[in-house]
Design a protein around this motif. Structure first.
Motif, short mmCIF file in Angstrom:
data_model
loop_
_atom_site.label_atom_id
_atom_site.label_comp_id
_atom_site.label_asym_id
_atom_site.label_seq_id
_atom_site.Cartn_x
_atom_site.Cartn_y
_atom_site.Cartn_z
N SER A 4 0.83 -1.19 0.00
CA SER A 4 0.00 0.00 0.00
C SER A 4 0.87 1.24 0.00
O SER A 4 1.98 1.25 0.56
CB SER A 4 -0.92 0.01 1.22
OG SER A 4 -1.75 1.16 1.24
N TYR A 5 0.35 2.29 -0.65
CA TYR A 5 0.93 3.62 -0.55
C TYR A 5 0.09 4.40 0.46
O TYR A 5 -1.14 4.46 0.34
CB TYR A 5 0.94 4.33 -1.90
CG TYR A 5 1.90 3.72 -2.89
CD1 TYR A 5 3.23 4.13 -2.94
CD2 TYR A 5 1.48 2.73 -3.78
CE1 TYR A 5 4.12 3.57 -3.85
CE2 TYR A 5 2.36 2.17 -4.70
CZ TYR A 5 3.67 2.59 -4.71
OH TYR A 5 4.56 2.04 -5.61
N VAL A 6 0.76 5.00 1.41
CA VAL A 6 0.05 5.69 2.49
C VAL A 6 0.51 7.14 2.53
O VAL A 6 1.71 7.43 2.49
CB VAL A 6 0.33 5.02 3.86
CG1 VAL A 6 -0.51 5.68 4.94
CG2 VAL A 6 0.07 3.52 3.79
N THR A 7 -0.47 8.03 2.60
CA THR A 7 -0.18 9.45 2.82
C THR A 7 -0.56 9.78 4.26
O THR A 7 -1.69 9.49 4.68
CB THR A 7 -0.96 10.34 1.86
OG1 THR A 7 -0.54 10.06 0.52
CG2 THR A 7 -0.70 11.82 2.16
N THR A 38 -3.19 13.50 13.32
CA THR A 38 -2.70 12.75 12.17
C THR A 38 -3.87 12.16 11.40
O THR A 38 -4.79 11.59 12.01
CB THR A 38 -1.77 11.61 12.62
OG1 THR A 38 -0.61 12.15 13.26
CG2 THR A 38 -1.33 10.77 11.44
N HIS A 39 -3.82 12.28 10.08
CA HIS A 39 -4.83 11.61 9.24
C HIS A 39 -4.11 10.77 8.20
O HIS A 39 -3.16 11.22 7.56
CB HIS A 39 -5.74 12.63 8.55
CG HIS A 39 -7.07 12.04 8.21
ND1 HIS A 39 -8.18 12.17 9.02
CD2 HIS A 39 -7.48 11.28 7.16
CE1 HIS A 39 -9.20 11.54 8.49
NE2 HIS A 39 -8.81 10.98 7.35
N LEU A 40 -4.57 9.53 8.05
CA LEU A 40 -3.95 8.56 7.16
C LEU A 40 -4.86 8.28 5.97
O LEU A 40 -6.08 8.14 6.11
CB LEU A 40 -3.66 7.25 7.90
CG LEU A 40 -2.70 7.34 9.09
CD1 LEU A 40 -2.61 6.00 9.80
CD2 LEU A 40 -1.33 7.80 8.65
N ASP A 56 -7.11 0.49 0.55
CA ASP A 56 -8.42 0.38 1.20
C ASP A 56 -8.79 1.73 1.79
O ASP A 56 -8.31 2.10 2.86
CB ASP A 56 -8.38 -0.69 2.29
CG ASP A 56 -9.74 -0.92 2.94
OD1 ASP A 56 -10.73 -0.35 2.47
OD2 ASP A 56 -9.79 -1.67 3.94
N SER A 57 -9.67 2.45 1.09
CA SER A 57 -10.04 3.78 1.56
C SER A 57 -10.85 3.74 2.85
O SER A 57 -10.89 4.72 3.59
CB SER A 57 -10.84 4.52 0.47
OG SER A 57 -12.04 3.80 0.17
N SER A 58 -11.47 2.60 3.15
CA SER A 58 -12.23 2.51 4.40
C SER A 58 -11.33 2.50 5.62
O SER A 58 -11.79 2.71 6.74
CB SER A 58 -13.09 1.24 4.39
OG SER A 58 -12.27 0.07 4.37
N ALA A 59 -10.02 2.28 5.40
CA ALA A 59 -9.06 2.31 6.51
C ALA A 59 -8.58 3.71 6.82
O ALA A 59 -7.88 3.92 7.82
CB ALA A 59 -7.86 1.41 6.19
N LEU A 100 0.28 3.01 13.83
CA LEU A 100 -0.84 3.61 13.12
C LEU A 100 -0.90 3.15 11.67
O LEU A 100 -1.99 3.05 11.09
CB LEU A 100 -0.74 5.13 13.19
CG LEU A 100 -0.91 5.77 14.58
CD1 LEU A 100 -0.85 7.30 14.46
CD2 LEU A 100 -2.21 5.35 15.23
N ILE A 101 0.25 2.87 11.06
CA ILE A 101 0.26 2.45 9.66
C ILE A 101 -0.29 1.03 9.52
O ILE A 101 -1.12 0.76 8.65
CB ILE A 101 1.68 2.52 9.08
CG1 ILE A 101 2.28 3.93 9.27
CG2 ILE A 101 1.68 2.13 7.60
CD1 ILE A 101 1.48 5.02 8.62
N SER A 102 0.14 0.12 10.36
CA SER A 102 -0.32 -1.27 10.28
C SER A 102 -1.70 -1.45 10.88
O SER A 102 -2.40 -2.42 10.60
CB SER A 102 0.68 -2.20 10.97
OG SER A 102 0.74 -1.91 12.36
#
Length: 528
Positions: A58-61, A85-87, A92-95, A138-140
């Motif tokens: 996944s690519y995470v911003t 913080t917003h991820l 998966d946009s629901s995450a 927070l990422i996982s």
């Protein structure tokens, strides 16, 4: 008022308005520094959920908005750091989710020789289960929001005749999964002779705690006192008293040490060194036996302090150690302590997370196992393989926690090395369940020039869990190894960029729990 409002709203978010209200603590003539920060991180992970079976890249911003405020004056010292913080996840946009954090300390001392008030507020996101996955972030995902709010009042007197410290505190800890919560108060007293005393010495310390959680209670107290006579020789006689007790609804055993009285000698072979040795008689022989207590204190230089102790408590032999040493470049701290705790997040149970169906008469290979066999024409050719995991449960019992830690820092002209080694052993005093944690963290940082820095780090963790609460004794041992390298550079007065590469590996005595992850992070930070 702002901090109190946040404590009552378990799902509230940190806002600029709430934090700005805290600036009213500032007084004329105080040194104050207010710094808003914006940080954007672009992250790639090849196993974003840290899954052992199905790896998902996944690519995470990650967008971070922070506020930092410090205030320093004759009456107030405050440090407030808030972050939102917003991820945003590509897989998966629901995450996509927002998280807040807060770390604040406010000390108010209106009078020079009077009481001081301390206010504390913390909001953090921690792994839901360190027994299940110690590396969760927070990422996982799979984290829990925890809050801790406290207020304390402390009064101290220091002069040549005596040293006195009296403190009381109220604390409230909560979490989004309702595990490890508690509220209650504690107080402490310390009273000892000053350096001006020529004929008597004494040291009295006591503590009391009363915690509650959903109808459960955990109370404890401890009293230790020594009174002695200063003689013209190196040996000074003293009498000793010790008592402690742990009660409440969480206590299912006898955790009462009982009173003990003793007599001993203090030996002072050289200046700033004392050795206390006493023989102590138990008031109730059914609760405790007679024992010997020992204390050693030495300050050979202003930069070195050594303290060691031995005592007898209701759980058996008890030890303590503190060593501090520093010079121009090297700092070392070694400590060992033992604590009785309740209502923590480190009480776990084993449960069946899922069931796989694997071919019979073949070596177990997860890749050959199925999650269901509803579509199989010959289900008898498969057997059930339960997948166990560990989850935190309500910690409504006393536990014995033993912690040994060593911190060392070597600071050279442009390079800094840091080493942390720690071990923690937790034993449930009611059931005998045990958990051992070992952590090793080694970091090397090099200042390449006035704008650039290169950092490399290695972390090793071992989580060992053993339970007797199932039909068969069960033990699980997980190993985590993390390799990090990062490069940071300041682009301007208030802009910096950082690039980080991380490789994480988990292995276990249960091979189906093995996983690894590679993560790359590019971040840009702007201070205002």
């Amino acid at each position: 008022m702002a901090i109190t409002d946040m404590a009552m709203d378990a799902k509230g978010k940190i806002s600029i308005v709430l934090l700005s209200q805290l600036f009213h603590f500032s007084v004329h003539g105080a040194d104050s520094n207010f710094t808003p920060t914006i940080n954007i991180e672009e992250i790639f992970s090849d196993n974003v959920e840290l899954d052992s079976f199905e790896e998902q890249d996944s690519y995470v911003t990650r967008a971070n908005f922070g506020l930092s405020q410090t205030i320093s004056s004759k009456t107030i010292d405050a440090s407030i750091n808030g972050n939102y913080t917003h991820l945003f996840f590509s897989h998966d946009s629901s995450a996509n989710e927002g998280y807040e954090s807060l770390e604040s300390q406010i000390n108010i001392a209106p009078w020079h020789d009077g009481p001081a008030l301390n206010l504390q507020a913390n909001i953090t996101n921690v792994p839901r289960s360190t027994g299940g996955n110690f590396a969760s972030d927070l990422i996982s995902g799979d984290t829990v929001r925890t809050t801790n709010y406290g207020a304390g009042l402390n009064y101290q007197v220091q002069n040549n005749d005596f040293l006195l410290s009296i403190g009381g505190r109220y604390n409230d800890s909560r979490s989004s999964d309702n595990v490890g919560e508690s509220y209650g108060y504690s107080n402490s007293l310390s009273f000892q002779n000053g350096i001006g005393q020529k004929h008597l010495f004494w040291n009295i310390s006591s503590s009391y705690s009363d915690l509650k959680n959903r109808g459960e209670s955990a109370r404890s107290y401890q009293i230790q006192a020594r009174f002695g006579v200063i003689t013209s020789w190196q040996l000074n006689p003293f009498i000793r008293y010790f008592d402690e007790d742990f009660t409440g609804s969480v206590s299912t055993g006898n955790f009462n040490q009982g009173e003990s009285f003793g007599a001993g000698l203090r030996w002072q072979p050289i200046n700033l060194m004392t050795v206390d040795l006493s023989y102590n008689s138990a008031e109730d022989e059914e609760l405790s036996e007679d024992y010997i207590a020992f204390e050693f204190n030495w300050q050979p230089t202003t930069r070195t302090q050594i303290a060691a102790s031995y005592n007898q408590r209701f759980f058996g032999d008890s030890y303590g150690l503190n060593v501090n040493h520093r010079n121009k470049r090297l700092t070392n701290t070694i400590s060992y302590n033992e604590q009785i705790q309740a209502f923590q997040r480190d009480n776990f149970e084993i449960f069946t997370e899922s069931v796989l169906f694997c071919p019979v008469n073949q070596p177990i290979d997860i890749n050959n196992c199925l999650s269901d066999i509803n579509n199989e024409t010959q289900p008898e050719l498969f057997f059930e393989l339960p997948i166990f995991d560990i989850r935190p449960v309500e910690d409504s019992q006393f536990s014995l926690n033993k912690r040994l830690a060593w911190d060392s820092t070597l600071s050279l002209q442009r390079t800094t090395f840091s080493l942390t080694v720690s071990g923690n052993e937790r034993e449930d005093l009611n059931t005998g369940d045990a958990q051992d944690n070992i952590l090793v963290n080694l970091t090397a940082s090099r200042q390449l020039n006035s704008r650039s820095q290169l950092t490399a780090a290695y972390q090793f963790s071992r989580i060992d869990f053993f339970t007797r609460n199932v039909d068969v004794d069960s033990e699980r041992r997980d190993y985590y190894r993390t390799y990090n390298i990062s490069y940071s550079r300041t682009l301007g007065k208030s802009i910096s960029v950082n690039f980080n590469l991380r490789h994480l590996v988990r292995t276990s005595n249960t091979s189906i729990r093995d996983f690894d992850e590679n993560r790359a992070t590019l971040s840009i930070t702007k201070d205002f």
